[in-house]
Design an enzyme around this catalytic site. Sequence first.
Site, PDB file in Angstrom:
ATOM      1  N   GLU A 121       0.884  -1.171   0.000  1.00 35.12           N
ATOM      2  CA  GLU A 121       0.000   0.000   0.000  1.00 35.12           C
ATOM      3  C   GLU A 121       0.910   1.206   0.000  1.00 35.12           C
ATOM      4  OE1 GLU A 121      -1.255   2.996   0.454  1.00 35.12           O
ATOM      5  OE2 GLU A 121      -2.033   2.813   2.500  1.00 35.12           O
ATOM      6  N   GLU A 126       2.859   8.380  -4.935  1.00 32.18           N
ATOM      7  CA  GLU A 126       3.869   8.110  -3.900  1.00 32.18           C
ATOM      8  C   GLU A 126       4.874   7.083  -4.435  1.00 32.18           C
ATOM      9  OE1 GLU A 126       2.054   7.494  -0.034  1.00 32.18           O
ATOM     10  OE2 GLU A 126       0.970   9.388  -0.199  1.00 32.18           O
TER      11      GLU A 126
HETATM   12  C1  SAM Z   1       1.758   4.470   2.998  1.00 31.16           C
HETATM   13  S1  SAM Z   1       2.729   3.644   4.086  1.00 31.16           S
HETATM   14  C2  SAM Z   1       1.785   2.206   4.452  1.00 31.16           C
HETATM   15  C3  SAM Z   1       2.196   1.553   5.680  1.00 31.16           C
HETATM   16  C4  SAM Z   1       1.361   0.360   6.089  1.00 31.16           C
HETATM   17  N1  SAM Z   1       1.374  -0.664   5.080  1.00 31.16           N
HETATM   18  C5  SAM Z   1      -0.044   0.781   6.453  1.00 31.16           C
HETATM   19  O1  SAM Z   1      -0.972   0.467   5.699  1.00 31.16           O
HETATM   20  O2  SAM Z   1      -0.227   1.423   7.478  1.00 31.16           O
HETATM   21  C6  SAM Z   1       3.986   3.080   3.020  1.00 31.16           C
HETATM   22  C7  SAM Z   1       5.137   2.481   3.737  1.00 31.16           C
HETATM   23  O3  SAM Z   1       6.009   1.998   2.745  1.00 31.16           O
HETATM   24  C8  SAM Z   1       7.334   2.338   3.088  1.00 31.16           C
HETATM   25  N2  SAM Z   1       8.068   2.402   1.820  1.00 31.16           N
HETATM   26  C9  SAM Z   1       7.853   3.275   0.815  1.00 31.16           C
HETATM   27  N3  SAM Z   1       8.689   3.009  -0.193  1.00 31.16           N
HETATM   28  C10 SAM Z   1       9.442   1.960   0.187  1.00 31.16           C
HETATM   29  C11 SAM Z   1      10.479   1.241  -0.438  1.00 31.16           C
HETATM   30  N4  SAM Z   1      10.935   1.576  -1.644  1.00 31.16           N
HETATM   31  N5  SAM Z   1      11.008   0.215   0.219  1.00 31.16           N
HETATM   32  C12 SAM Z   1      10.566  -0.121   1.449  1.00 31.16           C
HETATM   33  N6  SAM Z   1       9.599   0.528   2.084  1.00 31.16           N
HETATM   34  C13 SAM Z   1       9.030   1.558   1.462  1.00 31.16           C
HETATM   35  C14 SAM Z   1       7.223   3.633   3.818  1.00 31.16           C
HETATM   36  O4  SAM Z   1       8.320   3.854   4.668  1.00 31.16           O
HETATM   37  C15 SAM Z   1       5.941   3.416   4.581  1.00 31.16           C
HETATM   38  O5  SAM Z   1       6.183   2.823   5.807  1.00 31.16           O
END
Ligand code: SAM
Length: 729
Positions: A494, A503
Amino acid sequence: MSSHRTYADDLFPQEVMDSGTATPPQDYPSSTSSQSSHQHYLESANSRIHVGWVTSPYEAKEELDTAISGHCSRLGEAKYTFVAFPVGGVVRGFWKPVEGAKNEPPAIQLPDVQLANNLWETYVTGRTSPWIDCDSEDPKFAEISEESLITELNYIAYMGLNSMTIQLNRISSPRTAALFNKWVWTRNTRFTMWIQLPSSVEQCLDFDPQSTPKNMDIWTIWANFRQGCYNFSGVYLQAMLRIAGDLPDEFVDTKRVDRWKAEPLGGFVVETDVYATDRNGMASLSSAHISFLRQLWSSDDLRILVDPKTDTFLYNVTLKAEYALALRQAVRDVNYKSSESSTTSLAVSEYKDVLQAPLQPLSENLDSSVYNVFEQDKIKYDAYGDAVMGVLKELGADGRKEIVIYLLGGGRGPIGTTILRAEKDYNTKFRQKGDHLKVKLYIVEKNANAIITLRYMNHRTWRRRVTIIESDMRRLPEIARKMNYHQPDLIVSELLGSIGDNELSPECLDGVTDFLKPETISIPQKYISYVAPIMSNHIHQTIRAQSIPYLARGLPSHGRLQPELNGEGAWVQLYPQGDIINNMDQIYVVFLSKYISLSRQTKEMFTFQHPNFQHSTNERSAFIEFPIDRNTDIMGFAGYFDLHLYKNVILSTVPETHTPGMMSWFPALIPLREQLRADDGDTVALKINRKVDQGGVWYEWSAQLKKPNGEIITTPIQNPNGESYYMRM
Ligand SMILES: C[S@@+](CC[C@H](N)C(=O)[O-])C[C@H]1O[C@@H](n2cnc3c(N)ncnc32)[C@H](O)[C@@H]1O
C-alpha cells in the site's frame, strides 16, 4: 500512501464528515419537547441570521444623518441587525444628477461622532451613493463619479466601518473595477466590500438586445468584475446577489446556481416586491425564492439586505418586521447546529480547503503519528483482509501447505496483522485440523524507525513468525538471493497517494519484479487515477496567497532544487521560477469544500498494473476532455483513484464510487496558474504527462480550451522539468 493523512486530521469517521453541518430536522420545533427551547431556537435565529435594512429615499429625511442611533434602534425593534446607510448622508446619497448640467454632488455630511466606533462597526454598512456611475458614457460624469467614489471609500476607511456596499448597474464596469483593483491592492485599509450585482442582465443600463451576448449572465458580470480586481481575496471582496420578483433562469437552474458555491458570496439583497401576502395576511416569499436562498445558504455568516421598492412600509407598521421574519424563516434551519453536534463539526471544518503537501514516504521517513492516523481506517484494512483471503482461497484450493507472502512497505505492521488474521480465518473455514495452510510472511520496510515497531510487533503479537527485512524494496532481489529467501506467491503493498501513483508505488514495485515467480500475484493488481475539472475561486486564491515566512526560507521546496548555503551562512531554498509559479505548479491534497465539480463524470487518467513483468515504462501521457455546460472559471482538476486489490475487492475515492466510510485519502488537486474562463458549450481538456528520470518522477500539465467555432486556447505547461513538484526516488 495518502498525503491527506499528513497530519492527525482525519480521525473523524466519514459519517461525521458527511453530516458535518448537522442540520436540525425540518420539523425542528415539534421535535423538541419544550416550548422554551422552541422559543430559544427562534430567538437565536434573530441574532444568528443577519438581516439588514437598506435606507431608502422613502424614509430619508435630512435629520436622519445626525440621528443614526434612533434609526438603528427602530430597525432593531423590527429585528434588523444592521443598516446599509448612504455613507455620504442622505442628501448626498439620494441626490439626482441632472443631464447636461454642471453637476456637483453635495458634500459628505454624516458625522462620525454621533455613534461610538464599535457601534458603527457593528451596525452600519456604508452604502456608496447610488448615482455614482464610473462607467457612464458621459465622460465628465464618469470622472465626477470616480472622484466621488474615492471620496466615499476614504470616508468609509476614516469611519472604520467593517463593511461597505456598492451596486453594479451595468454588464460591463471596467472603470469601477479598475478603481477597486487599485484600492484593494494598494490601500492598507480592510473592510468587506459587498458588490451588489444586477437582478437580471436585462435590467442593466448597458443591456442591448442586439449586441449583448446571448449567454451573458449575472455570474459572468461578477466574474469579470472579480477578474478586474485580479481576484483579490474573497474575504474582502464578495458578491451580493440581488433578488427581485422575477428570478432569472440562472437562479432557478441548479447547476448554474451551484456556481455561487465556488465564489465568495457575501449574501443577498432582497427587493421588497418579491414578497406576497400569505393566508394570514403576512409578507411571505414564494417557494422559488425560498429554494434559491436555501440552496446557497452555506453559512449563517451570509448577510441579507432588504431593499424597499415602495413606501408601503411607512403606512403598514408591521411590514418591515414581516419582511425580516420571512427571510429568517426561509433559512434559519439550513445551517442550524444543535449544541451536541457543534464541537464535532467545528473540528472537521478546520480541514476544509486546507492545502496539504502530498506525502513522500519513499524519500522522507514517516513518523509514528502519521502511521497512527493511517491505522484508524478499518475499512481499508478490512478490504486488504478480503483480498488476501481471496488469494489464499484460490491458491490454497490445490491443497498446498505453505504460501509465501511479502508485505512491501510494512509501516508499523497493520497489514501484517491483517494477513495473519486472514490465514487463521482461511484455516478455520476451509481446512481440517492437521491440514493447515501456513503463511510464510516477510515484511520489507525501509524506514529504520518503523523497523523498531515491526520488531516489537513480531515479538509481541506475531509470535516471531515474521521475517523482517530492513531495506528499500528495490534491493530485495539482491538481498533475497544472498539470504536464500523464498520467492513470493503473493506480494502485498500500500504505497498509494491521492491519485494512486504519486507516492511512487509503480517505481517501488518494479524494483522487486526480478525476484518474482511468473505466477506471483500482486495486491493491488491495478490502480487507476481519475480527474474532473473544478471551479473554486477560494482555493485558487488560497494557493496563490501562500508565502514563505523568514524562518522557513531554508525548508526544502517540493521541487527539484534543494536548499543551499548562501554567502551569509544561512540555508536558503531558491525559487528561480518565482513564488507564485512555484505555488501554482504543485499538486496538493485538499479536503475540498468551497468548490464545485464541472463534470457529472470523473474520467480516467493513468492506469498501472502489477506485477509489471514486461518492465513497461511508468511514463504516461493523457489528454482528457470534458464538455462544459455553463459559463464558468475553471481553477484546475480534482484527482481521485480506485484501487483494484484483488478481483472484485476494490477501494475507491472517486465521488461516483467512493467506498463508504473509507477516510484514507482526500482528493488531489491539480491547479491551473490562472483561472480559465470557459463558456457554456466549450470543451476543456487536461493534457498531462508523467515523466521519469534517474532521480525521480514529476507531472507536467496544461489545459486546452476548445470553442464551438474551433478556436483553441492552450495554457502554459506547468511544472516543467519538475521545478516545483518533484517526487524523489
Ligand atoms: C503508505 S505507508 C503504508 C504503511 C502500512 N502498510 C499501512 O498500511 O499502514 C507506506 C510504507 O512503505 C514504506 N516504503 C515506501 N517506499 C518503500 C520502499 N521503496 N522500500 C521499502 N519501504 C518503502 C514507507 O516507509 C511506509 O512505511
